[in-house]
Design an enzyme around this catalytic site. Structure first.
Site: not given
Length: 384
Positions: A190, A192, A195
């Site tokens: 992740h 995106a 975060y």
């Protein structure tokens, strides 16, 4: 690559595009339809997946989706957890709980990828730490999300040390290895939605003056290290993807300052990493990424990374989704709201049944599975 009218493709051609078989790395998929990662805050307090979550993910496999990407799973028992009742992949008990989920998805003929997430400065419900960390000691924009049990402004994070960075990279690698042990068909990093990895990528949020800040190359450094560590942990025969966005959960309208040129640099760099795909997400994924004309973010990723691209963002209209594939902007499309509305979205489309609009009450007041079930029960009572 400058537009994507929803009515532009005949239904039969849209069906042929969406349901053609395809491969990601060594993983064969029956179609181009993917369940997008969606935070559901429905694990146990200590991060174990539940029987309810197993039924939830199985429903998408039974409904005909070619691939499922899980909600963001925290990667360590330090600073990665973002939300109360978020699932983790950081110990043997969590692995065993996910093993049951993966098994039931496979039994239904599905394929499932674990999305690995470190919340960084956006952590609002971490049972392992009482403070957050990020690239720089800056309070994130906006307010904590109430439908994920948050309240008030975000905390000011502590700027990460070299030791913190090493711990974060090691957490991603360890979680990836545990995901493989649990039986997942791959992992998605992740990077995106605001975060940790996206925090490092974003100018203005990352104000570091060491090798992890400054130029785009510096701001990409942590993503590079995580991708390489994850690949090393799972081997070359396991699927590894990465999700990338401009917008953030706490800054919905954010755009990359450098526009198309920055996108070219970012995606060209990601294309050199040991990844099998890139997953782009925008609110409306078919629209130009910058301004009123020009390519979408998915198209820019496909042009410059030269990897398979999974496009996400309001693509629950079948013709619009298929047009992304027909226009060489993406190789797959992922559905969030469409999948929540109909776990059998692919089957419904093929059979010519109605695809209803998304009911936002599914996610309110808490975006968990229990609230969604209460909403469904209430609608059934009204219908009867």
């Amino acid at each position: 690559m400058t537009g994507n009218p929803a009515s532009g493709l005949p239904r039969q051609r849209a069906e042929e595009s969406l349901f053609s078989p395809v491969r990601i790395g060594r993983l064969a998929l029956s179609n181009r339809l993917v369940v997008a990662p969606m935070t559901r805050v429905s694990a146990t307090v200590d991060g174990r997946a539940t029987e309810g979550m197993a039924a939830y993910y199985r429903s998408f496999a039974e409904g005909g989706f070619g691939l499922i990407v899980t909600e963001g799973i925290y990667t360590d028992k330090a600073f990665s957890q973002g939300y109360q009742y978020q699932p983790g992949l950081a110990d043997a008990e969590q692995v065993e709980a996910w093993r049951q989920v993966v098994s039931t998805v496979h039994e239904a003929g599905g394929r499932i990828v674990a999305q690995l997430m470190h919340a960084g400065a956006l952590a609002q419900g971490n049972i392992h730490r009482d403070h957050s960390i990020g690239p720089s000691a800056l309070r994130p924009k906006g307010e904590q999300m109430a439908f994920y049990r948050g309240n008030g402004p975000y905390r000011i994070p502590r700027a990460m040390s070299e030791a913190d960075l090493g711990e974060a990279v090691a957490g991603f690698a360890s979680a990836a290895a545990l995901a493989r042990e649990a039986g997942f068909d791959g992992v998605e990093i992740h990077g995106a939605n605001g975060y940790l990895l996206d925090q490092f990528l974003t100018e203005g949020i990352n104000r570091r003056e060491d090798r992890y800040g400054g130029s785009i190359a510096g701001r990409l450094q942590l993503l590079v290290e995580v991708a390489e560590a994850v690949r090393s942990a799972v081997g070359m025969d396991h699927v590894v993807g990465m999700r990338i966005s401009q917008a953030k959960v706490n800054d919905f309208l954010h755009k990359w300052v450098g526009g198309v040129r920055e996108a070219e640099v970012v995606f060209s760099a990601l294309g050199t990493l040991p990844l099998d795909y890139i997953h782009t997400t925008e609110f409306e994924g078919w629209r130009p990424a910058f301004g009123d004309t020009g390519p979408s973010l998915a198209a820019l990723a496909r042009m410059h990374a030269r990897l398979p691209v999974l496009a996400n963002g309001s693509l629950h209209d079948p013709q619009r989704a298929a047009a992304m594939i027909e226009g060489d902007e993406a190789d797959f499309v992922s559905l969030g709201r469409g999948a929540l509305t109909h776990a059998d979205w692919p089957t419904r489309f093929r059979e010519g049944r109605a695809l209803e609009p998304f009911d936002k009450c599914i996610l309110s007041p808490i975006a968990d599975l229990a609230n969604a079930e209460r909403r469904r029960s209430a609608l059934l009572d009204i219908a009867s």
